[in-house]
Design a protein around this motif. Structure first.
Motif, PDB file in Angstrom:
ATOM      1  N   ALA A  40       3.432   5.764  -5.791  1.00  0.00           N
ATOM      2  CA  ALA A  40       3.256   5.742  -7.248  1.00  0.00           C
ATOM      3  C   ALA A  40       2.049   6.572  -7.662  1.00  0.00           C
ATOM      4  CB  ALA A  40       3.109   4.299  -7.733  1.00  0.00           C
ATOM      5  N   ALA A  41       0.950   6.434  -6.921  1.00  0.00           N
ATOM      6  CA  ALA A  41      -0.260   7.193  -7.257  1.00  0.00           C
ATOM      7  C   ALA A  41      -0.013   8.685  -7.086  1.00  0.00           C
ATOM      8  CB  ALA A  41      -1.426   6.747  -6.380  1.00  0.00           C
ATOM      9  N   LEU A  42       0.739   9.036  -6.039  1.00  0.00           N
ATOM     10  CA  LEU A  42       1.033  10.458  -5.824  1.00  0.00           C
ATOM     11  C   LEU A  42       1.929  11.008  -6.931  1.00  0.00           C
ATOM     12  CD1 LEU A  42       1.505  10.453  -1.946  1.00  0.00           C
ATOM     13  CD2 LEU A  42      -0.401  11.452  -3.244  1.00  0.00           C
ATOM     14  N   GLY A  56      -1.529   5.839 -18.171  1.00  0.00           N
ATOM     15  CA  GLY A  56      -1.906   7.235 -18.401  1.00  0.00           C
ATOM     16  C   GLY A  56      -2.472   7.499 -19.774  1.00  0.00           C
ATOM     17  N   ILE A  72       7.458  15.753  -3.231  1.00  0.00           N
ATOM     18  CA  ILE A  72       6.014  15.786  -3.498  1.00  0.00           C
ATOM     19  C   ILE A  72       5.246  15.469  -2.215  1.00  0.00           C
ATOM     20  CG2 ILE A  72       6.351  15.220  -5.940  1.00  0.00           C
ATOM     21  CD1 ILE A  72       5.268  12.417  -5.295  1.00  0.00           C
ATOM     22  N   GLN A  88       0.044  14.810 -13.356  1.00  0.00           N
ATOM     23  CA  GLN A  88      -1.231  15.271 -13.915  1.00  0.00           C
ATOM     24  C   GLN A  88      -1.492  16.735 -13.552  1.00  0.00           C
ATOM     25  OE1 GLN A  88      -3.249  13.955 -15.898  1.00  0.00           O
ATOM     26  NE2 GLN A  88      -5.235  14.903 -15.619  1.00  0.00           N
ATOM     27  N   ASN A  91       2.575   1.687  -3.390  1.00  0.00           N
ATOM     28  CA  ASN A  91       1.686   2.112  -4.467  1.00  0.00           C
ATOM     29  C   ASN A  91       1.068   3.481  -4.210  1.00  0.00           C
ATOM     30  OD1 ASN A  91       2.229  -0.159  -5.932  1.00  0.00           O
ATOM     31  ND2 ASN A  91       0.481  -1.319  -5.167  1.00  0.00           N
ATOM     32  N   LEU A  92       0.976   3.865  -2.946  1.00  0.00           N
ATOM     33  CA  LEU A  92       0.523   5.229  -2.663  1.00  0.00           C
ATOM     34  C   LEU A  92       1.513   6.235  -3.254  1.00  0.00           C
ATOM     35  CD1 LEU A  92      -1.204   7.404  -1.309  1.00  0.00           C
ATOM     36  CD2 LEU A  92       0.122   7.062   0.775  1.00  0.00           C
ATOM     37  N   ASP A 152       1.996   9.985 -10.138  1.00  0.00           N
ATOM     38  CA  ASP A 152       1.194  10.216 -11.346  1.00  0.00           C
ATOM     39  C   ASP A 152       0.224  11.370 -11.158  1.00  0.00           C
ATOM     40  OD1 ASP A 152       1.715   8.514 -13.724  1.00  0.00           O
ATOM     41  OD2 ASP A 152       1.773   6.981 -12.195  1.00  0.00           O
ATOM     42  N   ASN A 153      -0.244  11.525  -9.925  1.00  0.00           N
ATOM     43  CA  ASN A 153      -1.122  12.662  -9.677  1.00  0.00           C
ATOM     44  C   ASN A 153      -0.339  13.973  -9.789  1.00  0.00           C
ATOM     45  OD1 ASN A 153      -3.864  13.433  -8.829  1.00  0.00           O
ATOM     46  ND2 ASN A 153      -2.769  14.378  -7.117  1.00  0.00           N
ATOM     47  N   GLY A 196      -4.374  11.058 -16.810  1.00  0.00           N
ATOM     48  CA  GLY A 196      -2.964  10.947 -16.484  1.00  0.00           C
ATOM     49  C   GLY A 196      -2.072  11.235 -17.669  1.00  0.00           C
ATOM     50  N   ARG A 221       0.821  -1.216   0.000  1.00  0.00           N
ATOM     51  CA  ARG A 221       0.000   0.000   0.000  1.00  0.00           C
ATOM     52  C   ARG A 221       0.854   1.265   0.000  1.00  0.00           C
ATOM     53  NH1 ARG A 221      -5.294  -1.940   1.187  1.00  0.00           N
ATOM     54  NH2 ARG A 221      -5.447  -2.872  -0.859  1.00  0.00           N
ATOM     55  N   ARG A 237       5.368   0.353  -9.609  1.00  0.00           N
ATOM     56  CA  ARG A 237       4.362  -0.142  -8.686  1.00  0.00           C
ATOM     57  C   ARG A 237       4.715  -1.588  -8.299  1.00  0.00           C
ATOM     58  NH1 ARG A 237       2.118   3.691 -11.664  1.00  0.00           N
ATOM     59  NH2 ARG A 237       0.527   5.045 -10.767  1.00  0.00           N
TER      60      ARG A 237
END
Lengths: 426, 426, 426, 426
Positions: free
Chosen positions: D11-13, D50, D108, D19, D8-9, D15-16, D57, D5, D35
């Motif tokens: 990774a999500a941050l 994306g 970030i 974006q 991957n959090l 890509d966010n 994305g 978790r 990931r």
């Protein structure tokens, strides 16, 4: 243009085949045939196509090469006629099945339509020099990544029309001449009677260590060092059984001392040499050279012999070129290259000639090794198969088949006015 | 070819710009300019480019259209000279920034080099008919997806060389003629004096309900029904202020009864009509038609008027064409189309003419509605911007810009023999 | 977690199957089973996997949904035991062959291992309220995109342990209740005896036109208008044969006038109503409501009937829900939805219940239509198949299965100190 | 799970962040953070995310590793507390800007939320052996691709609770022990007093040339040859200043002669040796070993010293391990590895310990070189940066971070019955 069209037609037929029933079981991931475009397009080097669902093709990774790197260009230059051209097109290896079996263009019946697109392209172009002499221009593969000389058809046509035919085989003795002799002459059963080495004072000074900006300054010392490079090219030509004639292409910055230095060294080596002033004086400036070529050609009846025999083992052919012509100590293969050679032998293509892709900036495979490098190893990274053209391509070093544009492309400066005058080209 | 090259040069310059510093902030995801290739390539419709790391471009989704759908083709046909061509090329909308601001080809300085590639392509081709009459061929966009007629330059050149110039504006009154009148004539300040509607017994029987295979069988009943289609095209031409001349293109399967039926209906409507037997008799077979055209053109001095004024609202232009020419009840817009129109107005492009993309198989936007459909709604799915060509493209229905090959492509049957004879083309 | 693991195990088995011999001929482009992750990941909505050559899978387009949208969650909630769970997992439709034949999870033998991962997840969790009452929590699909209620196993367990079992079926009568009654009750052979509608003064004022920020201000006029919304939900429950009890969930901003308004309207309609003060007073605050539920349940023996019969035609089920419960005039289908329904019938799945995906913000499929909208059309965009869960999912409007993070994600503010105290969660 | 978790959090941050406004200028093509998923997923090794337009994305190439290869696992094992864990998470290198500047997780603001997810995971798990002895299990990175031992927190907790703490440091002296000593002990300021080498007759016979199937057959000759492998591990431990104790893990196929052979060789070398029969006899079978460990630990006060000092040059650290512990002659670096080391030094990370990724099947980097290989070269292909964990990872040979499933995955045989009995696991 016809080369690009024929090349891309095959690509379209491959993807259409994948979209259909695909009876052969061609694996989309193992398709090796790419597309070509006549544009510097780095963004097209590595692409994914066939996206968007079942009606839009099969998703797969592929890319574009620049048109001049097309195997179709090599096929055009190595065919004697339309029938042979068509047969060679059918022999193009396009990829492998899920079971790793080879698939050729003929397996998807592509060669007829491809050859039809070449109907006019197969005919050589006759142009004339400023002085009105005929010249035939036909096909232009580069000698660093391909076989480097014009078409067999053009040469044969020349031989029926004139007493003497001269072929330009660019990029020096170890690339242009080697591929002309070993590939084109073997395929075309041509027997050249003479070979001219074009030398310049400037290039030899560069090999002697002078920087490009200072090549205009007289420097006999550097020139003397750089003569080692010329000597290697002379030796290389002699290995093919021919007596080379050195043609000194005269520049206005050359001094008499420098010119004499080259002439004298040639004389010491027993090699014929002539000053060529064609750039300045036209045909008159090349009379001496032409006379020497005439004499040499007359003196030779069956002197030419290729460097290797086609039935040698693949590694032996590669190593002979590398050690005899490049001056390497030995050859190393990556794991991938070894696998490639094994596959080539399994496919029954072991008897094809080799067309080594190598930098033209050095006798070695390292562009920074100038003059006459010694004690180096040639590294073969992979070996590609051009089954249609009829050779394999051992890759020595990194060879790029699709260039990119510079950060500020010259296109930004090109303009055209209302009368059609184009500016900014140079 | 020049069209394809110029189009793809712009694409290469865009990706090169993205690879560089990208000062403008062009968003790779919002680039709308695609590439073109002259090949049926369904697998290139939807692709990803720029893969392989920082040296290989910027990853983004894009695709290839077929070359004939290129905006460059439309620009070529709507320019008066090289200067205007270059300006229009600079006006091409290539995408949007991260902040959704428009980016034009001129912003990346592409128009000069693109126009330079068109230096020779801008000159019309003069050919001759079998009887030796001159004909100018220049540019060929399709009227279903583009503006449908040849170049303004060619037409203007014709007007300086001959007393009468005939332009083919294919795909009937609501597509070819509409776009010729509203786009080309408005941009080229052309004032046509006459319009010929080409009718055939076979097509009208088809609109009357006869299947394609039975079109050779005499059937005055079906023909009578199908005349409603012809009447609509007559009315459409009259809306532009012109008196149409119906030319019946005679086929050998036509019967006198059938031909009379068409002639009589035209007479009832007060419309001039002539039998055209040019296919059978050459120029002699078209004398009657030519005489009618001559008379009509003479009788008209300033009769032509376009259907709409450029300063109308975008929706009003679209709806006027759809209701007046297609015969629709009204027009529906998807959410996307509404957003597109809003954006067009924001960009200050609201005064451009509209070039509706629509099937050529029906007066409506549904290819299965034959004859003279009524009581239907035209659905606008989206509205594209061709800011370079100078029009917007409302898409009615599904329009495909890149066709695919059939499961068994005809290329499989094409062959060429050693003498260059090509077989299997048809 | 087990849901995510089982879901992604199936995905891994699918790609492994594609990598192998693929005897079934599963078309990578027609695989419909995606992966799930419990993270807001917009960049994973639309991805390409299997890149990098023959050893790295088969290239194909796919994506990730958020875990709560997994069909595994729905299967867990609709199974009576492990055997049924396993069978339903085997029934999951994973895609189609090149010949467009359906492929199920059982065809690649995935259900056993998937079910094994659910060994512990299938057991309901027993928790207690603050007052010590037992509550069972088990499974949580959302009612806008899935079937909306907890597991059959949990409900059945409750029924063996207590006299009365209450199920929360969130998102109002047309979503939560409809799916509870028509899907869960039909599959679980459950016969509810009573139904409670939870109403709030605030929500009804909102439907009456009050803005969210002003919901704290007394406004009987708006409340009166908004009662139309409550009436529709009352009617909806009655359509299932049950007598609804309205529970007014009291907020501190509610005025006696407002509360009376609701009570009086219910009385006029002959509907039982109770003030629920459980938030303020705990169990004591819900005695009146409980008493009404008890009475109503006692009075009903076999009153419940589902809205539709499973053997109705798919369109009739959809249209019955849309017109009877949503209040729509009629239902429109896109071309894609029509194709989907045809395929569902071909697959023999026409007798499945429908689980319409629709916004929970309006009785209609347009979130901006508040109160009791009338005269609208429900548009079905596509119909998905959840053959494992045992229903089909007509999509009304745009439903997003993978949310994105906001521009400034709350993760930026979350922190933890050395003692494990987390801050920034709200 | 928490590791997955948190990984991957981040990774999500990332890509966010891409974006959004991306103020830092993080280059999507240079993001190195991937990931993870706890599944064998070859098709996720190389993916593009994306896709689908500006709202979905930024398109970029990336992939999934298996969870156990996550840097988060290494960070968990090398942190002393939550504050240090959070700091290390902030130090994770996630990629580079368009200008090739490093970007860390802290840039970030990801570390707080990531650490919060580890709130419970940071606490060691206390379990007991069959005989009731306490054992702490916490963290499990593999020693071939990561640092190989459990958490510092667990070890320190053990040290406060017991007189002697034993750490398993799997994969032999040159991987598990080396990384335990040089990385964990240096970071955790731990000073081990004794080291046990676990030897088996079977493994030593294998190194002596016996095939796996024949390891049960007595073979003192092969065993005698294989002892060279044991001797190297003994020497390796001695290089860290410790006196190794050899524990012979007895198998039932071992003969007295074979056991004696090992014991005698150890005696000759002056190394303590004990027969360990814990598998057969429980704690009683390890008394002799425990006694030797106790004596050795008592005898040593400050004997331990790491193999290298952190302030050595990167190449020196790598070469010391390779020549001293692996027995290599020297180390070769690819061009990529040289570039990586240069970058590491530029980033100021040159003083990090090295965590070489190497096969555990050989003392060398070639899994086929058994026993005690000599005269070989270790090839470093690239050097990865784990700035959060606090080490760099020179890759020797090919290391796969995401395994694939076999053609017939064991999942096909796994089943569960209605009582929850799982079959087919082995």
């Amino acid at each position: 243009m016809a080369v690009e069209r024929a090349h891309n037609l095959l690509a379209a037929l491959i993807d259409n085949y994948l979209q259909g029933k695909n009876e052969i079981g061609l694996d989309p991931r193992r398709v090796t045939w790419k597309r070509v475009i006549d544009m510097n397009e780095r963004a097209l080097r590595d692409i994914i196509i066939g996206l968007g669902g079942p009606k839009q093709g099969v998703p797969r990774e592929t890319g574009f090469d620049i048109t001049s790197a097309s195997e179709i260009m090599a096929i055009l230059c190595l065919s004697h006629n339309l029938t042979e051209l068509k047969e060679k097109m059918g022999n193009i290896l396009i990829g492998f099945t899920y079971d790793d079996k080879p698939v050729y263009a003929r397996d998807i019946k592509a060669q007829g339509a491809m050859a039809a697109l070449m109907k006019y392209a197969i005919m050589p172009n006759l142009v004339q020099t400023i002085e009105g002499n005929p010249a035939i221009i036909h096909g232009g593969p580069f000698a660093n990544i391909a076989q480097g000389t014009n078409s067999i058809i053009a040469t044969k046509m020349g031989l029926t029309l004139a007493d003497y035919v001269v072929t330009e085989a660019g990029f020096a003795s170890e690339l242009g001449a080697e591929k002309f002799f070993d590939i084109k002459c073997q395929y075309g059963r041509l027997k050249p009677n003479a070979a001219v080495i074009v030398a310049t004072v400037r290039a030899l000074k560069y090999h002697g260590g002078v920087k490009i900006k200072e090549l205009g300054t007289p420097n006999t010392e550097a020139l003397s060092r750089g003569l080692a490079n010329l000597e290697k090219h002379i030796e290389n030509i002699q290995k093919f059984g021919l007596s080379p004639i050195v043609s000194i292409n005269k520049f206005i910055s050359d001094t008499p001392d420098e010119l004499d230095l080259i002439k004298n060294r040639c004389s010491e080596l027993g090699v014929k040499v002539a000053l060529c002033e064609a750039w300045e004086k036209g045909g008159d400036g090349a009379v001496e050279l032409a006379q020497l070529v005439f004499e040499t050609a007359q003196a030779c009846s069956v002197c030419f012999k290729p460097l290797y025999s086609l039935d040698w083992e693949m590694e032996k052919k590669i190593e002979t070129i590398a050690t005899e012509l490049y001056g390497a100590d030995h050859v190393e293969y990556t794991v991938e290259a070894k696998v490639d050679i094994k596959k080539i032998n399994q496919l029954g293509l072991g008897n094809l000639p080799v067309c080594i892709a190598k930098t033209q900036k050095s006798l070695s495979d390292d562009q920074y090794k100038l003059n006459r490098p010694k004690g180096f190893t040639v590294k073969i990274r992979e070996v590609e198969i051009a089954a249609g053209a009829g050779f394999v391509i051992p890759i020595a070093g990194t060879i790029m088949r699709m260039p990119g544009l510079p950060q500020v492309p010259s296109a930004e400066f090109i303009d055209i006015d209302n009368e059609g005058n184009i500016s900014g080209l140079f």
